[in-house]
Every structure is written in structure tokens, then in C-alpha cells.
Design an enzyme around this catalytic site. Structure first.
Site, PDB file in Angstrom:
ATOM      1  N   ARG A   1       1.041  -1.227  -0.339  1.00 44.56           N
ATOM      2  CA  ARG A   1       0.049  -0.081  -0.190  1.00 44.56           C
ATOM      3  C   ARG A   1       0.421   1.494   0.047  1.00 44.56           C
ATOM      4  NH1 ARG A   1      -0.296  -1.777   5.724  1.00 44.56           N
ATOM      5  NH2 ARG A   1      -0.043  -0.622   7.074  1.00 44.56           N
TER       6      ARG A   1
ATOM      7  N   GLU B   1      13.429 -24.941  19.552  1.00 40.72           N
ATOM      8  CA  GLU B   1      13.864 -23.609  18.506  1.00 40.72           C
ATOM      9  C   GLU B   1      14.858 -23.154  19.694  1.00 40.72           C
ATOM     10  OE1 GLU B   1      11.342 -21.634  15.684  1.00 40.72           O
ATOM     11  OE2 GLU B   1       9.807 -22.272  17.021  1.00 40.72           O
TER      12      GLU B   1
ATOM     13  N   LYS C   1      10.837 -28.855   2.846  1.00 38.37           N
ATOM     14  CA  LYS C   1      12.218 -29.279   3.704  1.00 38.37           C
ATOM     15  C   LYS C   1      12.719 -30.486   2.889  1.00 38.37           C
ATOM     16  CE  LYS C   1      11.455 -26.553   7.770  1.00 38.37           C
ATOM     17  NZ  LYS C   1      12.733 -25.226   8.186  1.00 38.37           N
TER      18      LYS C   1
ATOM     19  N   HIS D   1       2.427 -27.641  11.097  1.00 35.73           N
ATOM     20  CA  HIS D   1       3.695 -28.005  10.998  1.00 35.73           C
ATOM     21  C   HIS D   1       4.157 -29.574  11.523  1.00 35.73           C
ATOM     22  CE1 HIS D   1       4.646 -24.087  10.014  1.00 35.73           C
ATOM     23  NE2 HIS D   1       5.293 -23.515  10.968  1.00 35.73           N
TER      24      HIS D   1
ATOM     25  N   ASP E   1      -4.300  -0.471  -2.606  1.00 36.81           N
ATOM     26  CA  ASP E   1      -4.423  -0.227  -0.886  1.00 36.81           C
ATOM     27  C   ASP E   1      -5.267  -1.669  -0.921  1.00 36.81           C
ATOM     28  OD1 ASP E   1      -5.824  -0.658   1.430  1.00 36.81           O
ATOM     29  OD2 ASP E   1      -6.567   2.015   0.592  1.00 36.81           O
TER      30      ASP E   1
HETATM   31  C1  BG6 Z   1       6.895 -20.825  11.493  1.00 32.89           C
HETATM   32  C2  BG6 Z   1       6.006 -19.813  13.286  1.00 32.89           C
HETATM   33  O1  BG6 Z   1       5.461 -20.701  10.211  1.00 32.89           O
HETATM   34  O2  BG6 Z   1       8.037 -21.635  11.834  1.00 32.89           O
HETATM   35  C3  BG6 Z   1       7.408 -19.495  13.580  1.00 32.89           C
HETATM   36  O3  BG6 Z   1       5.173 -18.974  12.705  1.00 32.89           O
HETATM   37  C4  BG6 Z   1       8.593 -20.599  13.440  1.00 32.89           C
HETATM   38  O4  BG6 Z   1       6.386 -19.225  15.012  1.00 32.89           O
HETATM   39  C5  BG6 Z   1       9.192 -20.873  11.921  1.00 32.89           C
HETATM   40  O5  BG6 Z   1       9.491 -20.081  14.466  1.00 32.89           O
HETATM   41  C6  BG6 Z   1       9.854 -22.289  12.176  1.00 32.89           C
HETATM   42  O6  BG6 Z   1      10.263 -22.273  11.197  1.00 32.89           O
HETATM   43  P1  BG6 Z   1      11.455 -23.177  10.644  1.00 32.89           P
HETATM   44  O7  BG6 Z   1      11.740 -23.079   9.337  1.00 32.89           O
HETATM   45  O8  BG6 Z   1      12.437 -21.964  11.078  1.00 32.89           O
HETATM   46  O9  BG6 Z   1      11.997 -24.267  11.655  1.00 32.89           O
END
Ligand code: BG6
Length: 488
Positions: A46, A210, A176, A234, A88
Site C-alpha cells: 500500500r 527452537e 524442507k 508443521h 490499498d
Molecule cells: C513458523 C512459525 O511457521 O515456523 C514460527 O510461525 C517458527 O514461529 C517457524 O519460528 C519455524 O520455522 P523453521 O523453518 O525455522 O523451523
């Protein structure tokens, strides 16, 4: 399948996802010669920006997020494909600006890298501009909704203008390399195909850990939590690929039909069994990789009363023939000691132990699939240690058959998941995208857990940043005489 010229329209081109992932991935595809020379890459946002300012912005972001100086030839080819259009997204008249930029005789791909709440508006705007036809492909980012009900609203809004065969719902884990390899491993190797069920498998563990916290995304994350952000998509997608029956072919609907059956066999978790099957946690301050980090409630912009979970551990059971009695343990969290995603398949013990003198119980064979980092596959087996012993007894040792992708394959770099998925969109193949019924089935199962947590009136359990989650997560397996796999 062939790559044809298209008009690739990126809605939200100034947003975080586009800058970090999508533009760099498109650039990598250009480098690999996988974007047709007549393809047109149109960024939409936008903001007022000249063409020159946009090209500079794209260049800066690609340099920043690929961490490389750009290759002159590639950049030259890529930059001539770029165009910017100011829209927009809630003003349907403004979509007319796209009319002169897209060519009706070619395929148009619309990538919606915007908040899902405006997917419906974008579809209406495209319709108002009269540029929707059956060849258009529309790519949707997660999260699709906040629960089953809201996801249905968004899916309905998009379905008003696009057929399911035109919709590509992204779950980047499906792009992946190592997740893709699950299909190869399972269905190109009879050694696994015949050992992949309740007769041979004791249990399965899936860890997606993570080390990062919420990275300035308090607003989004606090509303979602780890269950909606990671498990609903995931982790459940990984689970479906491990557990599904062999599809009849690699055709998109054959694969997705099988994944859907797995989602439908998830045993419900509700108020009656929430305690024994789930653990949720929230990190407190601590040290991650030697660096002191704040707790979840001390993050910038935090609501100090928040009960949102940053860690989830689950015992999941599948009510189907293949997996009866085989638990799948899932855990995922922020601010864990390091970033690591792994699947471990524990096989059943040997039926008879010939080596009682050395081992009361022989350790089970384990298949470890390392999704990231150090992508690879590892099997633990028992071996005789070569050599003589005074008693004549065989000396056994647990050893590893280890396939590390970086050593085994002559690939200089592993492509980012978004490169693979963008390529599939350009090729028009939906196999790696999530079908509407999969999203909804996953929400149904997740909603029941979220509801039971809410009713329980219990808070998430604290865990110190830099640890593997609350103690209760260890207990979840310990009470069944099992333990989480310790990654190296
Ligand atoms: C995303 C989430 O879908 O995946 C994030 O919203 C997360 O919170 C991320 O950190 C992790 O992805 P990757 O590829 O880094 O394992």
C-alpha cells in the site's frame, strides 16, 4: 511439468515474510535458471514507491537475507522482471492498477503474504479488477484462521472466487528437503516399508525445538501460542507423512487423501484425557547458547498476565489398523537449548536376547531422521566389537549407520523450503500444499485440546529458557518407561 512464463503477483511485498524468505527464494530460483525469462514479478503493497525505490529495496533485502553479494548476471536478469504496483488492499477500486501489468494470455500467480484477515478482500479486489480466470493460482500463507470456525470463514471467502484446484496453502515444512525425504525413505526402501507399523515400531518421537523466542512478534504469537503456531500445521503435517498409508501415486490428491485419513484417525484429546496426554509450558528468563534472555512475560510489549504457551508436549494416538497401540510423542517449544528438528522411530525390542551376559535388555534399534540442522538419517544397530575376550564372550556395542546429507551428496547448499514450494507453484503441482479438508481436520483436533486447556483453568508450567521444557514433559514419557531422545 514445465515452467511457463507467468505474472507472479506478491501481495505484501514489503512485509517480513516477503523480505526474509520470498524475495530471496525467488532470486535463488532465478540463479538456478528456474524462472522463465518472460516471467514478470510484481510486488504489491500500500506504500507509495517508485519503480527504482522498489528495485533498490528488493536488492537490499536479498543481500541482507541471503547474506551474499549478488551475482551481477543473475541480478541483472532478476531485476528486469521486477515491477511495483501500489494497492490499498481494502480499496477494491485500487486493484485496477494491476490490469495493465498482467497479461491475460498467461498464468497469474497471486501470493498472499498478508494477514489472512484480508485474503477475502484481496480476492474481491482481484474480482473487481476483472482479472480472475480459471488459470489463476492463489497461494495462501498460514495461519489459516484461529480455530476451525474462523478457518472456514477464510476458506469460504477464497472459495467464492477460486476452485480448490487453484488454491495452494503453504506449510513451509512440506518444502524442507528432509521432510520431502520422508516419502523417499518410506516408499523407495522396502526395508522400511515392511517394518513400519505396530508390529515393529514401539513408539515415535517428533521434536521441533527452537532456540529463538518470539522475535518481536508478541501481538501475533500471544494470540496464537505454540499449539496454533507450530502443532496445528508443521508437527501434524510431519506426523501425517510418517503415519500415512502408501498413496496410489504421487499425484496431489492421492497423497492428500492419505494424509487426511491420518488426521481423521487422531484420537481426540479433550477434558477427559487432557492431563495424561498434554503438557504446556511458558519460558522464564535463562541462558540460551550462553546469552541471557528474558522470560516470555518480560518480552517487549508483553502482557504480564498472559497464559499463552510457548512449549507443547503431546502424547498422540492414532486409531487405525497400522498404528494401534503405538504412541507418537510430539514436543515443540521456543527458547530451548538449540534449534533442532528430529524424528526418532523406536523399534520394538528383539523377541529373544542371546546376549544376556552383557545386556539384560538389548537397546532397541532407532531410526533418527534429522530434519534440521545437519540434515541426515541415522540408524542405531548393535555390532560385535572386533577382537578376542578372555571369556570368549562376544562384546557388543551400539553403533550408528549415519548418512549426513552434506557428506553424502554433492550439493553445495540445501535449498530453502520456500524455493521448493515456489517452484512447485510455478509448475502448478499441488502435492506439497495443504488441502482445505486437511486444514479443517487439523483444527478440529487442535480446538478440542485448546478448549480443554481453557476449561482446566490451569496455567502453563514454567520452564527456564535454555532447557528442554517443563519437568512434566519428561514425566509424560517417564510414566510409560520411556524418555525423550537426547539429540547430539
Ligand atoms: C513458523 C512459525 O511457521 O515456523 C514460527 O510461525 C517458527 O514461529 C517457524 O519460528 C519455524 O520455522 P523453521 O523453518 O525455522 O523451523
Amino acid at each position: 511439468k514445465v515452467i511457463e512464463p507467468c505474472d507472479f503477483v506478491l501481495f505484501g511485498t514489503k512485509g517480513d515474510l516477503a523480505r526474509r524468505k520470498l524475495l530471496p527464494s525467488l532470486y535463488e530460483l532465478e540463479k538456478a535458471g528456474l524462472i522463465h525469462e518472460q516471467t514478470h514479478l510484481i510486488g504489491v503493497a500500500r506504500y507509495e514507491m517508485t519503480q527504482e525505490e522498489y528495485v533498490t529495496l528488493v536488492k537490499e533485502n536479498i543481500e541482507k537475507f541471503t547474506g551474499e553479494a549478488l551475482c551481477d548476471d543473475t541480478w541483472q536478469r532478476f531485476s528486469t522482471k521486477l515491477d511495483y504496483v501500489q494497492i490499498d488492499m481494502q480499496d477494491y477500486d485500487s486493484y485496477a492498477a494491476l490490469q495493465g501489468c498482467v497479461d491475460e494470455s498467461r498464468t497469474m500467480v497471486c501470493y498472499l503474504a498478508t494477514p489472512p484477515s484480508i485474503y477475502g478482500d484481496i480476492c474481491k479486489g482481484l474480482n473487481a479488477a476483472g482479472i480472475i480466470d480459471p488459470s489463476v493460482r492463489v497461494v495462501l500463507e498460514k495461519p489459516i484462521g484461529h480455530d476451525l470456525e474462523t478457518s472456514m470463514v477464510i476458506n469460504d471467502q477464497v472459495a467464492e472466487f477460486f476452485k480448490e484446484s487453484q488454491i495452494y496453502r503453504i506449510d513451509h515444512y512440506l518444502g524442507k528437503e528432509t521432510v520431502l525425504n520422508l516419502m523417499a525413505l518410506r516408499f523407495a526402501n522396502s526395508i522400511f516399508a515392511t517394518n513400519w507399523d505396530h508390529n515393529c515400531v514401539d513408539h515415535v518421537q517428533i521434536t521441533v525445538a527452537e532456540s529463538v523466542g518470539i522475535e518481536g512478534r508478541w501481538g501475533y504469537f500471544d494470540d496464537a501460542g505454540q499449539m496454533r503456531d507450530m502443532v496445528q500445521n508443521h508437527l501434524l503435517q510431519i506426523l501425517t507423512l510418517i503415519a500415512m498409508e502408501p498413496p496410489a501415486s504421487l499425484d496431489a490428491n492421492s497423497v492428500r487423501d492419505e494424509k487426511l485419513k491420518v488426521l481423521k484417525s487422531l484420537r481426540p484429546i479433550n477434558a477427559s484425557n487432557i492431563r495424561e496426554n498434554t503438557v504446556r509450558g511458558q519460558y522464564t528468563s535463562g541462558f540460551v547458547r550462553g546469552e541471557e534472555v528474558p522470560g516470555y512475560l518480560e518480552e517487549e510489549g508483553a502482557n504480564t498476565e498472559s497464559e499463552t504457551e510457548s512449549f507443547v508436549a503431546l502424547k498422540v494416538e492414532l486409531d487405525n489398523w497400522r498404528w494401534a497401540g503405538v504412541p507418537f510423542y510430539l514436543r515443540t517449544g521456543k527458547r530451548m537449548p538449540r534449534k533442532v528438528s528430529e524424528i526418532v522411530i523406536y523399534f520394538k525390542p528383539q523377541p529373544h536376547n542371546l546376549f544376556k551376559d552383557s545386556f539384560n535388555q538389548l537397546p532397541p534399534n532407532k531410526l533418527t531422521i534429522r530434519l534440521q540442522p545437519d540434515e541426515g538419517v541415522e540408524i542405531t544397530v548393535m555390532n560385535k566389537v572386533p577382537g578376542l575376550t578372555s571369556s570368549g564372550a562376544m562384546n557388543l556395542q551400539k553403533s550408528k549407520l549415519n548418512l549426513s546429507f552434506s557428506e553424502a551428496f554433492d550439493t553445495k547448499r540445501i535449498p530453502d523450503a520456500y524455493e521448493k514450494l515456489l517452484l512447485e507453484v510455478l509448475l502448478g503441482d499441488q502435492s506439497l500444499f495443504v488441502r482445505r479438508d486437511e486444514v479443517e481436520e487439523a483444527w478440529k483436533w487442535v480446538d478440542s485440546i485448546l478448549e480443554a486447556w481453557k476449561k482446566s483453568n490451569e496455567k502453563p508450567e514454567p520452564y527456564q529458557a535454555g532447557t528442554w521444557g517443563p519437568v512434566a514433559s519428561i514425566a509424560l514419557l517417564a510414566r510409560e518407561d520411556r524418555a525423550w531422545y537426547e539429540s547430539k
